[in-house]
Design a protein around this motif. Structure first.
Motif, PDB file in Angstrom:
ATOM      1  N   ALA A 276     -24.353 -13.587   8.612  1.00  0.00           N
ATOM      2  CA  ALA A 276     -23.415 -12.915   9.104  1.00  0.00           C
ATOM      3  C   ALA A 276     -22.502 -12.458   7.807  1.00  0.00           C
ATOM      4  N   GLY A 277     -22.181 -13.431   7.108  1.00  0.00           N
ATOM      5  CA  GLY A 277     -21.475 -13.124   6.126  1.00  0.00           C
ATOM      6  C   GLY A 277     -22.270 -12.374   4.807  1.00  0.00           C
ATOM      7  N   GLU A 278     -23.333 -12.640   4.592  1.00  0.00           N
ATOM      8  CA  GLU A 278     -24.086 -12.237   3.580  1.00  0.00           C
ATOM      9  C   GLU A 278     -24.392 -10.572   3.926  1.00  0.00           C
ATOM     10  N   THR A 279     -24.876 -10.717   5.286  1.00  0.00           N
ATOM     11  CA  THR A 279     -25.114  -9.324   5.710  1.00  0.00           C
ATOM     12  C   THR A 279     -24.193  -8.354   5.507  1.00  0.00           C
ATOM     13  N   ARG A 280     -22.868  -8.678   6.026  1.00  0.00           N
ATOM     14  CA  ARG A 280     -21.554  -7.822   5.777  1.00  0.00           C
ATOM     15  C   ARG A 280     -21.667  -7.490   4.439  1.00  0.00           C
ATOM     16  N   ARG A 281     -21.833  -8.225   3.260  1.00  0.00           N
ATOM     17  CA  ARG A 281     -21.725  -8.073   1.842  1.00  0.00           C
ATOM     18  C   ARG A 281     -22.563  -7.149   1.504  1.00  0.00           C
ATOM     19  N   ILE A 282     -23.956  -7.152   2.167  1.00  0.00           N
ATOM     20  CA  ILE A 282     -24.867  -6.202   1.721  1.00  0.00           C
ATOM     21  C   ILE A 282     -24.552  -4.894   2.382  1.00  0.00           C
ATOM     22  N   ALA A 283     -24.017  -4.836   3.498  1.00  0.00           N
ATOM     23  CA  ALA A 283     -23.896  -3.666   4.138  1.00  0.00           C
ATOM     24  C   ALA A 283     -22.664  -2.787   3.437  1.00  0.00           C
ATOM     25  N   ASP A 284     -21.544  -3.766   3.003  1.00  0.00           N
ATOM     26  CA  ASP A 284     -20.402  -2.899   2.134  1.00  0.00           C
ATOM     27  C   ASP A 284     -21.095  -2.488   0.999  1.00  0.00           C
ATOM     28  N   PHE A 285     -22.143  -3.133   0.196  1.00  0.00           N
ATOM     29  CA  PHE A 285     -22.760  -2.618  -1.017  1.00  0.00           C
ATOM     30  C   PHE A 285     -23.665  -1.290  -0.920  1.00  0.00           C
TER      31      PHE A 285
END
Length: 585
Positions: free
Chosen positions: A545-554
């Motif tokens: 979940a944390g890594e997915t949010r980081r990718i989505a923000d990118f």
């Protein structure tokens, strides 16, 4: 400038102003790189050469100088990659030159220029060594209008743009087989693949040009000496002196041969002669010290070792010899000081030790630390050059078996269409599919399809990222993974496919793969049309979940984060299991 163009010394500036500025800047950078090389600043030269060679792959001079710098820096794995890239470029350039030659032929005929007609063997395969030119064909440019007179000569004079285009094509048609063989031989010596190196050398030694070439005699001598073929090396260095009796490299070679034979008097003679020809030569001073110590002249040997270390503080052999001498004759305090320095030097060289011992645990830790240090000096967070009417191409990249297929699955779930042809079906190695497109595997030879991937996610292996064409906007998601896991995963996959793969040890393979990642890092930081993010495979499994949010923000925009998390195969979270290490690309 115009006069130089008219005289034929430089190419006519490109009619496109922006391109002309880029080419001028390129040449200025190349000149700076050469200045850095002359000054021994190989690291700075390397950065420049990597940049301009990436943008102008048809300029082999950039690649050859880069290979020389990497060799001088001891970055053997990266040097090998650069040689492979030079070979790929040479093949692509050769094909392009054949096509360009035919495109230029009608215009050349108008001016009476007889262009050659290269012949290709092996059922149409392009092999540069097989290229021959019609015997009656004149030299492409110089043949034009040699016999023309008066107004006819003026009316038939070819435009400068055409003559330079022909010269460029002809240069790319020149065989590079011997150059590549020479570089490969040197690489084999550097990686201790002596059987392969000797095969190259035996072929070279039989060549007619070898006897007359100083560089070939010296190069073969160095290679023979490095492999322990002392007598053969001595013969080559002696032949080099017959060609040039004041060549410092040949004299140094004979000094090293004398030390290897413990012929101390000859060693002193050859080493002293070498330093007279070229004083700034740490190896010569080291050979002098060894020889002086061999005859019992400890005082002068200490001085010679000191000069060698003053010129090359990282010369381990010279420092070890000096420590041995000081342990024997004193003072011991000075020996201890040199031991401390030696430990510091060896700590820097810890990776080489790990590779030599195939210590994958120590190497993996060294690689992790070096990646952090490398990336701290690079700027990946930038505003990509605006191309208002084009959607960005989302590129998922990484080494094979680094989790790129999993990331493609996540993006597809989250709403980013996958640029995939579905030809490669799911299997035991990738049960959820590969999400590949055959076109992306041919990026090195054909990039015309890239605009088709705008607004979509395309998987491109790390080694092909340098071939991304300019003129697009890219968002690169680069997958990191423990290199030992990647190597194990690749071996499992090769075993399943009943293929052998490379012959490297795990440690050597890990080092080679890290060198490829390092090259990609510099590319991503350098290209203004690329924005990038590094995503760790293990982190995705541990905190999807944390890594997915980081990718989505990118990436920006609206994404279904929950659906993206669903693309993570939870069964892979146990990284200690064989399946966790070997499954999911």
């Amino acid at each position: 400038m115009k006069q130089l163009v008219e005289l034929g010394y430089i190419e006519e500036p490109n009619e496109n102003t922006d391109e002309a500025v880029r080419e001028t800047t390129r040449e200025l950078k190349y000149n700076l790189a050469q200045s850095y090389m002359d000054g021994g600043r190989l690291g700075e030269a390397t950065e420049i050469l990597e940049e301009i060679w990436s943008d102008w792959p048809r300029e082999a001079r950039f690649g050859l100088n880069l290979i020389a710098c990497l060799g001088g820096l001891g970055r053997v794995e990266e040097r090998g990659l650069a040689i492979d890239r030079l070979a790929l470029n040479a093949n692509a350039n050769f094909k392009w030159a054949l096509e360009e030659l035919e495109r230029l032929r009608p215009e050349a005929d108008e001016y009476g220029i007889k262009l050659p007609r290269p012949k290709v063997d092996s059922a149409g395969e392009l092999a540069e060594e097989s290229v021959t030119v019609d015997e009656d064909a004149d030299t492409a440019v110089d043949a034009a209008n040699d016999d023309a007179e008066g107004e006819d000569a003026a009316s038939k004079e070819p435009p400068k743009k055409l003559t330079f285009a022909i010269r460029k094509v002809m240069s790319l048609l020149q065989p590079m087989g011997s150059t590549l063989s020479w570089l490969s031989m040197q690489q084999a010596v550097m990686t201790d693949d002596h059987d392969r190196a000797r095969k190259f050398l035996e072929a070279m030694e039989q060549g007619e040009k070898t006897e007359e070439s100083l560089d070939l005699q010296l190069g073969i001598g160095e290679a023979r000496f490095s492999m322990g073929d002392i007598d053969a090396a001595a013969d080559r260095f002696a032949r080099a002196l017959e060609i040039d009796d004041e060549n410092s490299s040949a004299r140094l070679g004979l000094a090293r041969v004398a030390v290897a034979r413990e012929d101390w008097e000859r060693g002193i003679e050859e080493a002293l002669t070498t330093t007279e020809l070229l004083f700034q030569n740490p190896t010569a001073h080291f050979m002098l010290g060894r020889s002086l110590e061999g005859v019992g002249d400890d005082d002068h040997a200490k001085i010679a070792y000191g000069v060698a270390l003053g010129q090359a503080p990282g010369m381990i052999d010279a420092r070890e010899a000096l420590i041995g001498l000081l342990d024997r004759v004193g003072p011991r305090e000075e020996a201890d000081q040199h031991r401390k320095t030696l430990e510091e030097v060896r700590e820097v060289m810890s990776r080489d030790t790990a590779i030599a011992n195939d210590d994958v645990v120590a190497l993996a830790e060294d690689i992790r630390a070096s990646r952090v240090d490398r990336r701290a000096t690079l700027d990946f967070d930038r505003t990509v050059e605006a191309v208002s009417d084009r959607k960005p191409v989302v590129v998922v990249s990484g080494l094979p078996r680094s989790g790129t297929s999993m990331m493609m699955q996540m993006l597809a779930n989250g709403g980013v269409p996958a640029f995939s042809d579905g030809n490669r079906e799911a299997d035991e190695d990738n049960p959820r599919g590969y999400f590949e497109h055959e076109k992306s595997t041919r990026l090195g030879s054909d990039a015309s399809w890239v605009p088709e991937a705008r607004g979509q996610a395309v998987k491109i292996v790390a080694q092909l990222l340098p071939f991304l064409p300019r003129g697009e906007r890219y968002r690169v998601i680069f997958m990191d993974r423990d290199l030992h896991e990647i190597v194990k995963s690749q071996r499992v996959m090769l075993d399943r496919m009943e293929r052998k793969g490379g012959r490297l040890t795990d440690a050597r393979m890990m080092s080679t793969l890290d060198a490829q990642v390092a090259q990609v890092e510099r590319l991503l930081a350098r290209r203004p049309d690329i924005d990038s993010i590094f995503v760790d495979y293990a982190s995705v499994l541990a905190d999807p979940a944390g890594e997915t949010r980081r990718i989505a923000d990118f990436l920006g925009g609206e994404f279904d984060v929950d659906a993206m998390v669903g693309g993570v195969d939870k069964t892979l979270r146990n990284q200690g299991s064989d399946r966790g290490a070997a499954t999911s690309e």
